[in-house]
Scaffold this motif. Structure first.
Motif, PDB file in Angstrom:
ATOM      1  N   TYR A   1      -7.305   0.744   5.141  1.00 25.36           N
ATOM      2  CA  TYR A   1      -6.513   2.023   4.955  1.00 25.36           C
ATOM      3  C   TYR A   1      -6.839   2.781   6.306  1.00 25.36           C
ATOM      4  O   TYR A   1      -5.827   3.163   6.993  1.00 25.36           O
TER       5      TYR A   1
ATOM      6  N   ILE B   1       1.724  -1.272  -6.177  1.00 29.64           N
ATOM      7  CA  ILE B   1       0.984  -0.644  -5.136  1.00 29.64           C
ATOM      8  C   ILE B   1       0.254  -1.500  -4.243  1.00 29.64           C
ATOM      9  O   ILE B   1      -0.096  -2.588  -4.372  1.00 29.64           O
ATOM     10  N   SER B   2       0.761  -1.201  -2.806  1.00 30.92           N
ATOM     11  CA  SER B   2      -0.009  -2.254  -1.731  1.00 30.92           C
ATOM     12  C   SER B   2      -1.396  -1.922  -1.470  1.00 30.92           C
ATOM     13  O   SER B   2      -1.991  -0.929  -2.007  1.00 30.92           O
TER      14      SER B   2
ATOM     15  N   ASN C   1       2.061  -2.465 -12.880  1.00 32.29           N
ATOM     16  CA  ASN C   1       1.875  -1.394 -11.916  1.00 32.29           C
ATOM     17  C   ASN C   1       1.182  -1.741 -10.557  1.00 32.29           C
ATOM     18  O   ASN C   1       1.248  -1.317  -9.538  1.00 32.29           O
ATOM     19  N   GLU C   2       0.046  -2.727 -10.761  1.00 35.16           N
ATOM     20  CA  GLU C   2      -0.756  -3.137  -9.843  1.00 35.16           C
ATOM     21  C   GLU C   2       0.055  -3.696  -8.587  1.00 35.16           C
ATOM     22  O   GLU C   2      -0.362  -3.737  -7.395  1.00 35.16           O
TER      23      GLU C   2
ATOM     24  N   GLU D   1      -1.775   1.295  -0.046  1.00 34.12           N
ATOM     25  CA  GLU D   1      -1.417   2.559  -0.907  1.00 34.12           C
ATOM     26  C   GLU D   1      -2.916   2.680  -1.763  1.00 34.12           C
ATOM     27  O   GLU D   1      -3.466   3.849  -2.176  1.00 34.12           O
ATOM     28  N   TYR D   2      -3.452   1.370  -2.200  1.00 31.07           N
ATOM     29  CA  TYR D   2      -4.723   1.478  -2.925  1.00 31.07           C
ATOM     30  C   TYR D   2      -5.827   1.949  -2.065  1.00 31.07           C
ATOM     31  O   TYR D   2      -6.578   3.151  -2.645  1.00 31.07           O
TER      32      TYR D   2
ATOM     33  N   MET E   1      -5.323   5.882  -2.003  1.00 30.45           N
ATOM     34  CA  MET E   1      -5.667   6.429  -3.145  1.00 30.45           C
ATOM     35  C   MET E   1      -7.226   6.548  -3.254  1.00 30.45           C
ATOM     36  O   MET E   1      -7.918   7.610  -3.717  1.00 30.45           O
TER      37      MET E   1
END
Ligand code: HEC
Length: 121
Positions: A102, A19-20, A15-16, A23-24, A27
């Protein structure tokens, strides 16, 4: 069931990869093991009114500040200290950097435009 449990770490680590970094960061900004940053700093870190109230016939406003132009060092410092309104978070420097990256990416246009006007001055 047992087989599923054996698979679980595999699924989680797989899963890790999906997610880019962006995206992390998204989140963490919205769900940082505590109250969402967006609640007080807006969806893009542009700042936002948290509450308005009247006291002695005056309207008082409490705002979350515009954090789009804050440096990584400022962000790390703020998140590791206590404030009157802003909660204390327990995020690692790596996590704070992810939030910082981000916001930088999300506000790319705004930041380069404000850089240009700063250059003209
Ligand atoms: C409950 C509202 C609230 C939440 C949630 C919150 N903040 Fe804040 N934040 C504030 C306020 C209000 C300030 C202004 C300074 C103070 O409170 O002392 C601030 C200040 C800051 C500053 C420093 C800005 C400056 O002017 O130097 C940064 C950076 C920051 N916040 C980032 C974050 C991040 C990242 C998160 C999420 C992990 C977050 N904040 C969550 C309310 C909040």
């Amino acid at each position: 069931m047992k087989r599923l449990l054996l698979l679980l770490p595999l699924l989680l680590s797989a899963n890790e990869d999906f997610i880019s970094h962006y995206e992390y960061g998204e989140m963490l900004y919205n769900n940082p093991r505590g109250v969402s940053c967006a609640q007080c700093h807006g969806a893009n870190g542009e700042g936002k009114v948290i509450v308005k109230y009247r006291e002695a016939k005056e309207t008082k406003v409490i705002k979350g500040s515009d954090i789009r132009q804050k440096s990584l060092a400022q962000m790390v410092h703020t998140l590791n200290s206590f404030h009157e309104i802003m909660p204390r978070y327990y995020l690692t420097d790596e996590e704070v950097k992810t939030i910082y990256d981000y916001l930088q990416k999300k506000n790319e246009k705004y930041l380069s435009a404000s850089q240009e006007t700063a250059d003209e001055k």
